[in-house]
Scaffold this motif. Structure first.
Motif, mmCIF file in Angstrom:
data_model
loop_
_atom_site.group_PDB
_atom_site.id
_atom_site.type_symbol
_atom_site.label_atom_id
_atom_site.label_comp_id
_atom_site.label_asym_id
_atom_site.label_seq_id
_atom_site.Cartn_x
_atom_site.Cartn_y
_atom_site.Cartn_z
ATOM 1 N N GLN A 194 7.494 3.515 3.870
ATOM 2 C CA GLN A 194 7.883 4.682 4.650
ATOM 3 C C GLN A 194 9.310 4.511 5.135
ATOM 4 O O GLN A 194 9.703 3.433 5.596
ATOM 5 C CB GLN A 194 6.916 4.853 5.844
ATOM 6 N N LEU B 154 7.308 9.231 2.901
ATOM 7 C CA LEU B 154 6.295 8.211 2.630
ATOM 8 C C LEU B 154 6.088 8.150 1.127
ATOM 9 O O LEU B 154 5.882 9.184 0.482
ATOM 10 C CB LEU B 154 4.975 8.558 3.316
ATOM 11 N N TYR C 193 4.208 -1.476 18.728
ATOM 12 C CA TYR C 193 5.328 -2.267 18.241
ATOM 13 C C TYR C 193 6.302 -2.534 19.393
ATOM 14 O O TYR C 193 6.445 -1.712 20.303
ATOM 15 C CB TYR C 193 6.088 -1.531 17.133
ATOM 16 N N PHE D 205 8.943 -4.014 9.141
ATOM 17 C CA PHE D 205 10.187 -3.249 9.186
ATOM 18 C C PHE D 205 11.392 -4.100 8.815
ATOM 19 O O PHE D 205 11.448 -5.299 9.108
ATOM 20 C CB PHE D 205 10.419 -2.703 10.599
ATOM 21 N N GLY D 206 12.382 -3.436 8.221
ATOM 22 C CA GLY D 206 13.694 -4.034 8.108
ATOM 23 C C GLY D 206 14.453 -3.829 9.416
ATOM 24 O O GLY D 206 13.942 -3.194 10.350
ATOM 25 N N ASN E 71 -7.790 -4.368 15.477
ATOM 26 C CA ASN E 71 -7.879 -4.498 14.024
ATOM 27 C C ASN E 71 -6.638 -5.187 13.470
ATOM 28 O O ASN E 71 -6.068 -4.770 12.484
ATOM 29 C CB ASN E 71 -8.035 -3.109 13.393
ATOM 30 N N SER F 223 9.581 10.069 11.035
ATOM 31 C CA SER F 223 9.236 9.825 9.637
ATOM 32 C C SER F 223 10.026 10.754 8.730
ATOM 33 O O SER F 223 10.106 11.965 8.965
ATOM 34 C CB SER F 223 7.739 10.045 9.422
ATOM 35 N N ASN G 142 -1.367 -4.187 0.943
ATOM 36 C CA ASN G 142 -2.614 -3.628 0.427
ATOM 37 C C ASN G 142 -3.778 -3.763 1.386
ATOM 38 O O ASN G 142 -4.634 -2.898 1.483
ATOM 39 C CB ASN G 142 -2.970 -4.288 -0.904
ATOM 40 N N GLN H 102 -3.020 -3.519 16.497
ATOM 41 C CA GLN H 102 -3.509 -2.209 16.085
ATOM 42 C C GLN H 102 -4.934 -2.022 16.580
ATOM 43 O O GLN H 102 -5.714 -2.978 16.615
ATOM 44 C CB GLN H 102 -3.497 -2.090 14.562
ATOM 45 N N GLY I 264 -3.468 -3.928 4.492
ATOM 46 C CA GLY I 264 -2.621 -3.846 5.657
ATOM 47 C C GLY I 264 -3.204 -3.225 6.883
ATOM 48 O O GLY I 264 -3.980 -2.277 6.833
ATOM 49 N N ASN I 265 -2.787 -3.746 8.000
ATOM 50 C CA ASN I 265 -2.994 -3.085 9.271
ATOM 51 C C ASN I 265 -1.697 -3.033 10.057
ATOM 52 O O ASN I 265 -1.708 -2.861 11.260
ATOM 53 C CB ASN I 265 -4.085 -3.786 10.082
ATOM 54 N N GLN I 266 -0.592 -3.202 9.380
ATOM 55 C CA GLN I 266 0.684 -3.092 10.073
ATOM 56 C C GLN I 266 1.769 -2.721 9.073
ATOM 57 O O GLN I 266 1.591 -2.867 7.867
ATOM 58 C CB GLN I 266 1.060 -4.404 10.736
ATOM 59 N N PHE I 267 2.874 -2.232 9.615
ATOM 60 C CA PHE I 267 4.069 -2.044 8.831
ATOM 61 C C PHE I 267 5.042 -3.176 9.147
ATOM 62 O O PHE I 267 5.183 -3.574 10.293
ATOM 63 C CB PHE I 267 4.731 -0.700 9.167
ATOM 64 N N PHE J 59 5.392 -5.761 14.977
ATOM 65 C CA PHE J 59 3.998 -5.376 15.195
ATOM 66 C C PHE J 59 3.364 -6.231 16.285
ATOM 67 O O PHE J 59 3.411 -7.457 16.218
ATOM 68 C CB PHE J 59 3.248 -5.549 13.872
ATOM 69 N N GLU K 257 0.247 7.188 6.630
ATOM 70 C CA GLU K 257 1.553 7.511 7.201
ATOM 71 C C GLU K 257 1.489 7.402 8.716
ATOM 72 O O GLU K 257 0.551 7.901 9.348
ATOM 73 C CB GLU K 257 1.966 8.917 6.792
ATOM 74 N N GLN K 258 2.474 6.742 9.287
ATOM 75 C CA GLN K 258 2.505 6.530 10.723
ATOM 76 C C GLN K 258 3.455 7.519 11.393
ATOM 77 O O GLN K 258 4.538 7.791 10.889
ATOM 78 C CB GLN K 258 2.936 5.101 11.043
ATOM 79 N N TYR L 250 0.845 -1.203 0.000
ATOM 80 C CA TYR L 250 0.000 0.000 0.000
ATOM 81 C C TYR L 250 0.869 1.238 0.000
ATOM 82 O O TYR L 250 0.626 2.196 -0.707
ATOM 83 C CB TYR L 250 -0.931 -0.025 1.202
ATOM 84 N N ASN L 251 1.890 1.233 0.872
ATOM 85 C CA ASN L 251 2.881 2.297 0.861
ATOM 86 C C ASN L 251 4.170 1.840 1.523
ATOM 87 O O ASN L 251 4.236 0.767 2.116
ATOM 88 C CB ASN L 251 2.357 3.601 1.474
ATOM 89 N N PRO M 73 11.338 -2.788 14.566
ATOM 90 C CA PRO M 73 10.099 -2.948 15.349
ATOM 91 C C PRO M 73 9.258 -4.111 14.838
ATOM 92 O O PRO M 73 9.155 -4.337 13.633
ATOM 93 C CB PRO M 73 9.385 -1.608 15.136
ATOM 94 N N SER N 149 3.748 -1.407 4.167
ATOM 95 C CA SER N 149 2.441 -1.901 4.584
ATOM 96 C C SER N 149 1.769 -2.550 3.389
ATOM 97 O O SER N 149 1.850 -2.027 2.270
ATOM 98 C CB SER N 149 1.577 -0.776 5.162
ATOM 99 N N ALA O 285 -9.009 0.330 4.045
ATOM 100 C CA ALA O 285 -8.350 0.201 2.747
ATOM 101 C C ALA O 285 -6.841 0.169 2.852
ATOM 102 O O ALA O 285 -6.172 -0.120 1.898
ATOM 103 C CB ALA O 285 -8.773 1.336 1.831
ATOM 104 N N GLY O 286 -6.312 0.475 3.983
ATOM 105 C CA GLY O 286 -4.862 0.476 4.102
ATOM 106 C C GLY O 286 -4.409 1.473 5.141
ATOM 107 O O GLY O 286 -5.180 2.292 5.615
ATOM 108 N N LEU O 287 -3.129 1.381 5.457
ATOM 109 C CA LEU O 287 -2.582 2.170 6.559
ATOM 110 C C LEU O 287 -1.905 3.416 6.018
ATOM 111 O O LEU O 287 -1.063 3.349 5.129
ATOM 112 C CB LEU O 287 -1.586 1.314 7.327
#
Lengths: 112, 115
Positions: A34, A49, B35, A102-103, B55, A46, A95, B48, A97-100, B45, B103-104, A31-32, B43, A93, B99-101
């Motif tokens: 960051q 993005l 996280y 991370f590397g 969620n 941040s 498509n 959420q 998604g509800n989480q990121f 997860f 910017e955090q 989805y994106n 981090p 995250s 639909a998606g997350l």
């Protein structure tokens, strides 16, 4: 499951150099993406993005690119400064998604 | 506009105890994610909350639980603390939907040490 890899794990450069940090991910259905900066023992700041429909974003001396088809993103830092010393993390995250994800980050040291 | 805040900054607990960490989300954000970051790692997860409902949850046991309040602030509760729970706990807020997350934005974190 999405896996994110960052190379190199650590990087040391003299002040003024331009540098590139790499991030790769296994699932291109994102989805994106960051980019964050983290100073020792601190939270994440941040930086940029990039949404899945975009190819790059710029902020000051920073430029991030995204190539979804190859599962890669790069963070370009121009004219590095000692204050840029930190760990840089990329996160994606999905498509639905509800989480990121991370590397593990690239630890950057800029030597005056 | 205030950023994401977390309390406390540092905490030392004994194995077997319970702990509650708190997070105030950024103004206008309706989603809070938690996280866990071990030393030298990215981090991971935990879960959420979106509009006061859980969620999504990562690979963490049920002794990790949470709440989100009507003002979108949140708590992370950990029961029966183990030594491996020692980590930096990060809270992130965002404007999200199904639909998606988006910017955090992260808070400064709470450093938990379990002895």
């Amino acid at each position: 499951k999405q896996e994110v890899t960052q190379i190199p794990a650590a990087l040391s450069v003299p002040e003024g150099e331009n540098l590139v940090l790499n991030c790769s991910f296994t699932d291109s259905a994102i989805y994106n993406l960051q980019w964050f900066r983290q100073d020792p023992g601190k939270g994440l700041t941040s930086l940029l993005l990039i949404q899945s429909s975009q190819r790059e974003q710029t902020s000051g001396r920073l430029n991030a690119s995204l190539d979804k088809s190859s599962g890669r993103s790069t963070l370009y830092i121009a004219a590095s400064q000692p204050g840029d010393s930190a760990t840089y993390l990329c996160a994606v995250s999905p498509n639905t998604g509800n989480q990121f994800y991370f590397g593990t980050g690239t630890s950057l040291t800029v030597i005056p | 506009e205030t950023g994401v805040t977390q309390s406390p900054t540092h905490l030392i607990k004994t194995r077997g105890q319970q702990v509650t960490l708190r997070c105030s989300s950024q103004s206008g954000h309706n989603t809070v994610s938690w996280y866990q970051q071990a030393l030298g790692q990215g981090p991971q997860f935990i879960f959420q909350y979106y509009r006061e409902e859980e969620n999504g949850r990562g690979n963490f046991p049920p002794r990790f639980s949470g709440l989100q309040f009507p003002n979108y602030s949140s708590e992370l509760n950990v029961n029966a603390l183990e030594l491996d729970d020692s980590a930096l706990y990060l809270c992130a807020s965002s404007w999200g939907g199904l639909a998606g997350l988006g910017e955090q934005y992260f808070g400064p974190g709470t450093r938990l040490t379990v002895t």
